[in-house]
Design an enzyme around this catalytic site. Structure first.
Site, mmCIF file in Angstrom:
data_model
loop_
_atom_site.group_PDB
_atom_site.id
_atom_site.type_symbol
_atom_site.label_atom_id
_atom_site.label_comp_id
_atom_site.label_asym_id
_atom_site.label_seq_id
_atom_site.Cartn_x
_atom_site.Cartn_y
_atom_site.Cartn_z
ATOM 1 N N GLU A 46 0.853 -1.185 0.000
ATOM 2 C CA GLU A 46 0.000 0.000 0.000
ATOM 3 C C GLU A 46 0.893 1.241 0.000
ATOM 4 O OE1 GLU A 46 -3.234 -0.365 -0.491
ATOM 5 O OE2 GLU A 46 -3.205 1.823 -0.679
ATOM 6 N N CYS A 75 4.390 -2.941 -8.532
ATOM 7 C CA CYS A 75 3.080 -2.444 -8.112
ATOM 8 C C CYS A 75 3.222 -1.181 -7.248
ATOM 9 C CB CYS A 75 2.333 -3.576 -7.417
ATOM 10 S SG CYS A 75 0.575 -3.435 -7.640
ATOM 11 N N ARG A 102 -3.000 5.173 -9.718
ATOM 12 C CA ARG A 102 -3.210 4.113 -8.715
ATOM 13 C C ARG A 102 -4.544 3.402 -8.920
ATOM 14 N NH1 ARG A 102 -2.195 6.538 -2.907
ATOM 15 N NH2 ARG A 102 -2.382 4.364 -2.292
ATOM 16 N N ILE A 132 -3.113 -6.862 -8.979
ATOM 17 C CA ILE A 132 -3.941 -6.696 -7.781
ATOM 18 C C ILE A 132 -4.000 -5.208 -7.442
ATOM 19 C CG2 ILE A 132 -4.236 -7.331 -5.348
ATOM 20 C CD1 ILE A 132 -2.343 -9.731 -5.941
ATOM 21 N N ARG A 133 -5.157 -4.607 -7.657
ATOM 22 C CA ARG A 133 -5.305 -3.150 -7.467
ATOM 23 C C ARG A 133 -4.081 -2.445 -8.092
ATOM 24 N NH1 ARG A 133 -5.012 -2.174 -2.098
ATOM 25 N NH2 ARG A 133 -5.884 -0.133 -2.394
ATOM 26 N N HIS A 168 2.327 -8.144 -9.900
ATOM 27 C CA HIS A 168 3.130 -8.935 -8.956
ATOM 28 C C HIS A 168 3.675 -10.166 -9.688
ATOM 29 C CE1 HIS A 168 1.761 -7.249 -4.967
ATOM 30 N NE2 HIS A 168 0.840 -6.748 -5.766
ATOM 31 N N GLU A 170 5.973 -12.060 -8.310
ATOM 32 C CA GLU A 170 6.467 -12.965 -7.267
ATOM 33 C C GLU A 170 5.393 -13.909 -6.744
ATOM 34 O OE1 GLU A 170 5.493 -9.931 -6.803
ATOM 35 O OE2 GLU A 170 4.381 -9.899 -4.924
HETATM 36 N N1 GLN Z 1 -3.274 -0.089 -4.899
HETATM 37 C C1 GLN Z 1 -2.047 -0.013 -4.188
HETATM 38 C C2 GLN Z 1 -1.609 1.450 -4.052
HETATM 39 O O1 GLN Z 1 -2.033 2.286 -4.808
HETATM 40 C C3 GLN Z 1 -0.961 -0.836 -4.848
HETATM 41 C C4 GLN Z 1 -1.399 -2.269 -4.907
HETATM 42 C C5 GLN Z 1 -0.299 -3.279 -4.946
HETATM 43 O O2 GLN Z 1 0.846 -2.972 -4.666
HETATM 44 N N2 GLN Z 1 -0.687 -4.490 -5.235
HETATM 45 O O3 GLN Z 1 -0.838 1.711 -3.203
#
Ligand code: GLN
Length: 192
Positions: A46, A75, A102, A132-133, A168, A170
């Site tokens: 995050e 990410c 983001r 993922i997001r 990701h 990994e």
């Molecule tokens: N959505 C997260 C952000 O903006 C990043 C998500 C992730 O690292 N998988 O910080």
């Protein structure tokens, strides 16, 4: 020795990937841990939490490290490396000439896995990526090399020493990018 920033997020799996390919790895929890590292992975997680944890000394140490040592950001790590974030005026390391947006691939429920065709050292390599997001790379500067796209969007980029990746790699323990990054770190070591 490659460091994995281990304050928050998906750091353990990056460590496991480095171990899998026989590269010695260390968790970086304090700025002084960077001294023994020839490269650093900033994991997904995050961004807001990382920004809270990476205060003054640590932030300065990362900026200093990034001047002559490679950083691989995945990410959230990519967002932290970028020059600016769409619609947000939060600080970033600005080590790569990128504009990121983001969560532009959607929320948690929109997460997906896909194969990404990357150009690494002139070879086409299929990498399994989990989004993922994930952030979208909206704009790249002239010094940025695009190593892979998903549809129209760049998803793996390189600028000088640094590599950024929207997804990701990994989670599926796909070590292609870890291998590539380890080679980049070795080259910097040899040329010193
Ligand atoms: N959505 C997260 C952000 O903006 C990043 C998500 C992730 O690292 N998988 O910080």
């Amino acid at each position: 020795m490659i460091g994995v920033l281990a304050l928050q997020g998906a750091f353990q799996r990056h460590f496991d990937c480095l171990e899998k390919i026989g590269v010695s790895a260390a968790f970086v929890k304090h700025p002084e841990d960077l001294k023994k590292c020839s490269g650093l992975i900033i994991p997904g997680g995050e961004t807001t939490t990382h920004l809270k944890l990476l205060k003054d000394l640590f932030w300065q140490a990362l900026l200093e490290f990034g001047k002559n040592k490679p950083i691989f950001g995945t990410c959230c790590g990519l967002i932290l490396l970028s020059k600016e974030i769409v619609g947000q005026s939060v600080p970033t390391l600005k080590l790569m000439d990128l504009t990121t947006s983001r969560n532009a691939y959607g929320s948690q429920i929109d997460s997906f896995e896909t194969a990404v065709d990357a150009q690494l050292d002139g070879q086409s390599v299929m990498i399994k990526g989990c989004f993922i997001r994930a952030p979208k790379i909206i704009k790249v500067g002239p010094a940025v090399k695009i190593l892979a796209k998903h549809g129209q969007n760049p998803v793996i980029v390189q600028q000088g020493l640094h590599i950024g990746c929207s997804f990701h790699p990994e989670i599926s323990m796909d070590t292609s990018l870890h291998n590539y990054f380890a080679k980049c770190c070795q080259q910097v070591d040899v040329n010193k």
